[in-house]
Design a protein around this motif. Sequence first.
Motif, PDB file in Angstrom:
ATOM      1  N   GLU A  17      -4.524   1.320 -15.512  1.00 14.11           N
ATOM      2  CA  GLU A  17      -5.416   1.160 -16.658  1.00 14.11           C
ATOM      3  C   GLU A  17      -5.308  -0.203 -17.337  1.00 14.11           C
ATOM      4  O   GLU A  17      -6.260  -0.682 -17.945  1.00 14.11           O
ATOM      5  N   LYS A  18      -4.172  -0.843 -17.225  1.00 17.74           N
ATOM      6  CA  LYS A  18      -3.984  -2.151 -17.854  1.00 17.74           C
ATOM      7  C   LYS A  18      -4.962  -3.169 -17.247  1.00 17.74           C
ATOM      8  O   LYS A  18      -5.181  -3.164 -16.041  1.00 17.74           O
ATOM      9  N   PRO A  19      -5.516  -4.055 -18.050  1.00 15.08           N
ATOM     10  CA  PRO A  19      -6.442  -5.053 -17.515  1.00 15.08           C
ATOM     11  C   PRO A  19      -5.831  -5.824 -16.337  1.00 15.08           C
ATOM     12  O   PRO A  19      -4.694  -6.302 -16.421  1.00 15.08           O
ATOM     13  N   GLY A  20      -6.569  -5.896 -15.243  1.00 17.81           N
ATOM     14  CA  GLY A  20      -6.126  -6.640 -14.072  1.00 17.81           C
ATOM     15  C   GLY A  20      -5.094  -5.937 -13.215  1.00 17.81           C
ATOM     16  O   GLY A  20      -4.583  -6.519 -12.264  1.00 17.81           O
ATOM     17  N   ALA A  21      -4.785  -4.672 -13.499  1.00 19.54           N
ATOM     18  CA  ALA A  21      -3.720  -3.965 -12.779  1.00 19.54           C
ATOM     19  C   ALA A  21      -4.188  -3.277 -11.508  1.00 19.54           C
ATOM     20  O   ALA A  21      -3.393  -2.651 -10.818  1.00 19.54           O
ATOM     21  N   TRP A  22      -5.463  -3.375 -11.178  1.00 25.73           N
ATOM     22  CA  TRP A  22      -6.007  -2.735  -9.975  1.00 25.73           C
ATOM     23  C   TRP A  22      -6.431  -3.813  -8.986  1.00 25.73           C
ATOM     24  O   TRP A  22      -6.903  -4.886  -9.378  1.00 25.73           O
ATOM     25  N   THR A  23      -6.250  -3.515  -7.701  1.00 24.31           N
ATOM     26  CA  THR A  23      -6.675  -4.444  -6.652  1.00 24.31           C
ATOM     27  C   THR A  23      -7.353  -3.699  -5.523  1.00 24.31           C
ATOM     28  O   THR A  23      -7.260  -2.477  -5.425  1.00 24.31           O
ATOM     29  N   GLN A  24      -8.000  -4.454  -4.686  1.00 23.70           N
ATOM     30  CA  GLN A  24      -8.613  -3.931  -3.468  1.00 23.70           C
ATOM     31  C   GLN A  24      -8.052  -4.686  -2.267  1.00 23.70           C
ATOM     32  O   GLN A  24      -7.561  -5.803  -2.399  1.00 23.70           O
ATOM     33  N   ASN A  25      -8.127  -4.032  -1.114  1.00 24.22           N
ATOM     34  CA  ASN A  25      -7.740  -4.639   0.169  1.00 24.22           C
ATOM     35  C   ASN A  25      -6.261  -4.993   0.278  1.00 24.22           C
ATOM     36  O   ASN A  25      -5.884  -5.862   1.061  1.00 24.22           O
ATOM     37  N   ALA A  26      -5.427  -4.330  -0.502  1.00 23.28           N
ATOM     38  CA  ALA A  26      -3.968  -4.491  -0.423  1.00 23.28           C
ATOM     39  C   ALA A  26      -3.344  -3.336  -1.193  1.00 23.28           C
ATOM     40  O   ALA A  26      -3.932  -2.861  -2.165  1.00 23.28           O
ATOM     41  N   PHE A  27      -2.154  -2.893  -0.772  1.00 22.91           N
ATOM     42  CA  PHE A  27      -1.457  -1.861  -1.539  1.00 22.91           C
ATOM     43  C   PHE A  27      -1.062  -2.395  -2.907  1.00 22.91           C
ATOM     44  O   PHE A  27      -1.121  -1.703  -3.903  1.00 22.91           O
ATOM     45  N   ALA A  28      -0.646  -3.662  -2.928  1.00 20.96           N
ATOM     46  CA  ALA A  28      -0.222  -4.289  -4.179  1.00 20.96           C
ATOM     47  C   ALA A  28      -0.275  -5.799  -4.010  1.00 20.96           C
ATOM     48  O   ALA A  28      -0.298  -6.310  -2.888  1.00 20.96           O
ATOM     49  N   ARG A  29      -0.297  -6.486  -5.153  1.00 25.24           N
ATOM     50  CA  ARG A  29      -0.278  -7.952  -5.145  1.00 25.24           C
ATOM     51  C   ARG A  29       0.694  -8.435  -6.221  1.00 25.24           C
ATOM     52  O   ARG A  29       0.842  -7.800  -7.264  1.00 25.24           O
ATOM     53  N   ASP A  30       1.317  -9.581  -5.932  1.00 25.01           N
ATOM     54  CA  ASP A  30       2.206 -10.172  -6.929  1.00 25.01           C
ATOM     55  C   ASP A  30       1.392 -11.054  -7.880  1.00 25.01           C
ATOM     56  O   ASP A  30       0.167 -11.149  -7.756  1.00 25.01           O
ATOM     57  N   TRP A  31       2.053 -11.701  -8.798  1.00 22.98           N
ATOM     58  CA  TRP A  31       1.355 -12.488  -9.814  1.00 22.98           C
ATOM     59  C   TRP A  31       0.606 -13.686  -9.254  1.00 22.98           C
ATOM     60  O   TRP A  31      -0.259 -14.260  -9.908  1.00 22.98           O
ATOM     61  N   LEU A  32       0.916 -14.069  -7.998  1.00 27.23           N
ATOM     62  CA  LEU A  32       0.190 -15.153  -7.335  1.00 27.23           C
ATOM     63  C   LEU A  32      -0.978 -14.638  -6.492  1.00 27.23           C
ATOM     64  O   LEU A  32      -1.676 -15.412  -5.856  1.00 27.23           O
ATOM     65  N   GLY A  33      -1.164 -13.316  -6.482  1.00 31.05           N
ATOM     66  CA  GLY A  33      -2.238 -12.721  -5.702  1.00 31.05           C
ATOM     67  C   GLY A  33      -1.869 -12.429  -4.262  1.00 31.05           C
ATOM     68  O   GLY A  33      -2.703 -12.011  -3.471  1.00 31.05           O
ATOM     69  N   ARG A  34      -0.597 -12.647  -3.917  1.00 26.31           N
ATOM     70  CA  ARG A  34      -0.139 -12.383  -2.547  1.00 26.31           C
ATOM     71  C   ARG A  34       0.085 -10.890  -2.357  1.00 26.31           C
ATOM     72  O   ARG A  34       0.582 -10.207  -3.253  1.00 26.31           O
ATOM     73  N   MET A  35      -0.281 -10.401  -1.167  1.00 27.45           N
ATOM     74  CA  MET A  35      -0.049  -8.995  -0.850  1.00 27.45           C
ATOM     75  C   MET A  35       1.441  -8.713  -0.795  1.00 27.45           C
ATOM     76  O   MET A  35       2.220  -9.541  -0.322  1.00 27.45           O
ATOM     77  N   THR A  36       1.808  -7.543  -1.299  1.00 25.59           N
ATOM     78  CA  THR A  36       3.191  -7.091  -1.231  1.00 25.59           C
ATOM     79  C   THR A  36       3.172  -5.618  -0.855  1.00 25.59           C
ATOM     80  O   THR A  36       2.176  -4.935  -1.068  1.00 25.59           O
ATOM     81  N   GLY A  37       4.254  -5.142  -0.302  1.00 28.75           N
ATOM     82  CA  GLY A  37       4.317  -3.757   0.150  1.00 28.75           C
ATOM     83  C   GLY A  37       4.553  -2.782  -0.983  1.00 28.75           C
ATOM     84  O   GLY A  37       5.114  -3.139  -2.017  1.00 28.75           O
TER      85      GLY A  37
END
Length: 110
Positions: A17-37
């Motif tokens: 729910e937090k602004p910017g806390a959702w992503t697409q095309n990756a399980f998760a991303r770090d603060w640089l936008g890199r995919m993380t597991g």
Amino acid sequence: MTAPVSQVLSEAADLLEKPGAWTQNAFARDWLGRMTGPLSTKDTAVCWCVMGATCVAGQDADEGQAADDFLRGFLGIPDLASWNDTPGRTQAEVVAKLREAAALAKEQGR
């Protein structure tokens, strides 16, 4: 003790729910936008897909999987990743569906 599905879904919604806390095309991303597991997300991720969020919200893989299974049934879809990554899908929509599914799971005592 195993957390109820309703709790895992609700905590996943809180996380996304937090602004910017959702992503697409990756399980998760770090603060640089890199995919993380998903298993490293508690320490490194700043945003998650719906499955990454249930993984983080669950205390173990079984809890996350149970929440994913319930959500798939609730949505009537075979694949959460494709649903999450559908072009035009919004963060607000994902959070709303998680909250609706959590409410239903709670009604069912799950």
